[in-house]
Design a protein around this motif. Structure first.
Motif, PDB file in Angstrom:
ATOM      1  N   ALA A 153       4.313  21.643 -72.873  1.00 47.75           N
ATOM      2  CA  ALA A 153       3.598  20.514 -73.476  1.00 47.75           C
ATOM      3  C   ALA A 153       2.099  20.628 -73.229  1.00 47.75           C
ATOM      4  N   ASP A 154       1.723  21.025 -72.013  1.00 47.62           N
ATOM      5  CA  ASP A 154       0.301  21.186 -71.697  1.00 47.62           C
ATOM      6  C   ASP A 154      -0.318  22.331 -72.499  1.00 47.62           C
ATOM      7  N   LEU A 155       0.437  23.412 -72.684  1.00 43.57           N
ATOM      8  CA  LEU A 155      -0.059  24.520 -73.511  1.00 43.57           C
ATOM      9  C   LEU A 155      -0.349  24.031 -74.933  1.00 43.57           C
ATOM     10  N   TYR A 209       0.031  17.158 -67.529  1.00 44.88           N
ATOM     11  CA  TYR A 209       0.836  17.290 -66.309  1.00 44.88           C
ATOM     12  C   TYR A 209       0.194  18.219 -65.274  1.00 44.88           C
ATOM     13  N   PHE A 210      -0.105  19.439 -65.670  1.00 48.93           N
ATOM     14  CA  PHE A 210      -0.658  20.421 -64.733  1.00 48.93           C
ATOM     15  C   PHE A 210      -2.179  20.413 -64.836  1.00 48.93           C
ATOM     16  N   GLN A 211      -2.765  19.312 -64.472  1.00 47.49           N
ATOM     17  CA  GLN A 211      -4.205  19.127 -64.647  1.00 47.49           C
ATOM     18  C   GLN A 211      -5.014  20.085 -63.779  1.00 47.49           C
ATOM     19  N   ALA A 212      -4.501  20.388 -62.594  1.00 48.34           N
ATOM     20  CA  ALA A 212      -5.229  21.288 -61.697  1.00 48.34           C
ATOM     21  C   ALA A 212      -5.235  22.725 -62.213  1.00 48.34           C
ATOM     22  N   ASP A 213      -4.362  23.038 -63.164  1.00 44.07           N
ATOM     23  CA  ASP A 213      -4.274  24.398 -63.699  1.00 44.07           C
ATOM     24  C   ASP A 213      -4.857  24.477 -65.110  1.00 44.07           C
ATOM     25  N   ILE A 266      -4.309  27.379 -68.052  1.00 45.56           N
ATOM     26  CA  ILE A 266      -3.600  26.974 -69.264  1.00 45.56           C
ATOM     27  C   ILE A 266      -4.472  27.223 -70.496  1.00 45.56           C
ATOM     28  N   GLY A 267      -5.765  26.976 -70.349  1.00 44.57           N
ATOM     29  CA  GLY A 267      -6.684  27.219 -71.460  1.00 44.57           C
ATOM     30  C   GLY A 267      -6.714  28.679 -71.861  1.00 44.57           C
ATOM     31  N   LYS A 323       3.923  28.846 -82.132  1.00 45.63           N
ATOM     32  CA  LYS A 323       4.755  29.579 -81.176  1.00 45.63           C
ATOM     33  C   LYS A 323       5.175  28.677 -80.008  1.00 45.63           C
ATOM     34  N   ILE A 324       4.229  27.876 -79.532  1.00 44.83           N
ATOM     35  CA  ILE A 324       4.517  27.000 -78.388  1.00 44.83           C
ATOM     36  C   ILE A 324       5.551  25.940 -78.773  1.00 44.83           C
TER      37      ILE A 324
END
Length: 341
Positions: free
Chosen positions: A273-275, A286-290, A294-295, A305-306
């Motif tokens: 979802a973040d991707l 969700y994975f804000q620190a990453d 992710i970017g 694709k995602i």
């Protein structure tokens, strides 16, 4: 700070119904926002013989003592056997099959005697059903009969994190009370009061739901998360065979039962979802620190694709309770993930 301070608006909406109680209330909202606690406290306040001005139970009267001991004559809690520690332990000791994850039709039919006798001290009779989405169609239809012909002085309290899974006929016979996400600042403060370390991270991973964040932080998820993120961050350089072996080892090493294939797929869904969000120029949820990683990964993939990968995850989640071969399932997932890039 308690959970009610995070849900003051929802609590006040419940209190507004005390003067003229409906026969059924449906509390809805994201998992982990405190719906069950609100429903339980509302029931306690209605049954209490000396409730406070704010509607909370006194905690001292006979009714409060009965409720606390689990034997109030005008209260029934209906939930899956798997959510009852006593029943689950009894099943383990007797060697019976695992307790049900569903509310059974026998549980609902078992309410007949309770609903057809007079109330204690001419008070209100309450059935708290949680989570409502744990009913299959037959069970829901059995409950529907009681909702269609409500008994006097009876309140059904239904709690649901997935209200769209309920039969429309069930929803239409309930007054709905929405329990929203609290503000991030209030939720973070509540987590700090609960001694949850790195509360901001867990709150983001829980989608802003404080109770779920506290549950995740205390369930040993960190080891699985760290192992999974270490693999997902590799993108095209991921070795699906090695990744599957590592995650399988992590899952099998857990003795608490908290780390499951279903949970693994849920973390993958949140990463996916973040991707998708970042691929569309939005911040991760969700994975804000990453976010930076992710970017970079999103830039080497595409939204289509995602989305297709997420559809695959939905299929795997439906099968995750009983995977025929854990290693093969994980390998297939990681090969599909690597193909994103």
């Amino acid at each position: 700070m308690n959970i009610f301070q995070l849900q003051e608006s929802a609590w006040q909406r419940l209190q507004g119904r005390r003067a003229q109680l409906p026969h059924a209330l449906l509390l809805i909202g994201q998992r982990g926002v405190g719906k069950f606690e609100l429903a339980r406290a509302f029931a306690a306040g209605l049954l209490c013989e000396a409730p406070g001005m704010d509607g909370h139970a006194c905690g001292q009267c006979s009714a409060c003592n009965w409720l606390g001991q689990g034997n109030h004559p005008d209260f029934r809690l209906v939930q899956p056997a798997a959510m009852s520690d006593e029943e689950a332990e009894a099943d383990e000791e007797t060697g019976k099959k695992k307790p049900s994850q569903q509310i059974t039709i026998d549980q609902v039919r078992g309410l007949d005697d309770f609903l057809h006798v007079g109330t204690h001290r001419q008070g209100v009779r309450i059935v708290l059903l949680h989570p409502a989405e744990a009913m299959n169609r037959n069970t829901a239809n059995a409950l529907l009969k009681s909702l269609e012909e409500p008994r006097p002085d009876t309140l059904f309290l239904l709690v649901s994190s997935e209200a769209d899974r309920l039969l429309p006929t069930i929803r239409s016979r309930c007054q709905t009370v929405e329990v929203p996400l609290p503000s991030p600042q209030a939720a973070t403060a509540w987590l700090a009061a609960q001694k949850v370390s790195d509360g901001g991270r867990w709150l983001a991973l829980a989608g802003g739901a404080p109770r779920l964040a506290a549950e995740l932080a205390g369930s040993g998820q960190r080891g699985l998360l760290d192992a999974l993120l270490g693999q997902l961050q590799k993108g095209r350089q991921l070795d699906p065979i090695a990744a599957a072996a590592l995650i399988e080892k992590t899952l099998k090493a857990d003795k608490s039962g908290a780390l499951t294939m279903k949970r693994t797929v849920e973390w993958l869904q949140k990463w996916s979802a973040d991707l998708a969000l970042v691929a569309e120029g939005l911040p991760p949820r969700y994975f804000q620190a990453d976010g930076a990683t992710i970017g970079q990964l999103a830039a080497s993939s595409s939204t289509i694709k995602i989305i297709n990968f997420n559809r695959l995850l939905i299929k795997f989640k439906a099968q995750s309770e009983h995977p025929l071969n854990l290693r093969l399932v994980l390998e297939e997932l990681f090969f599909a993930y690597r193909a994103l890039y």
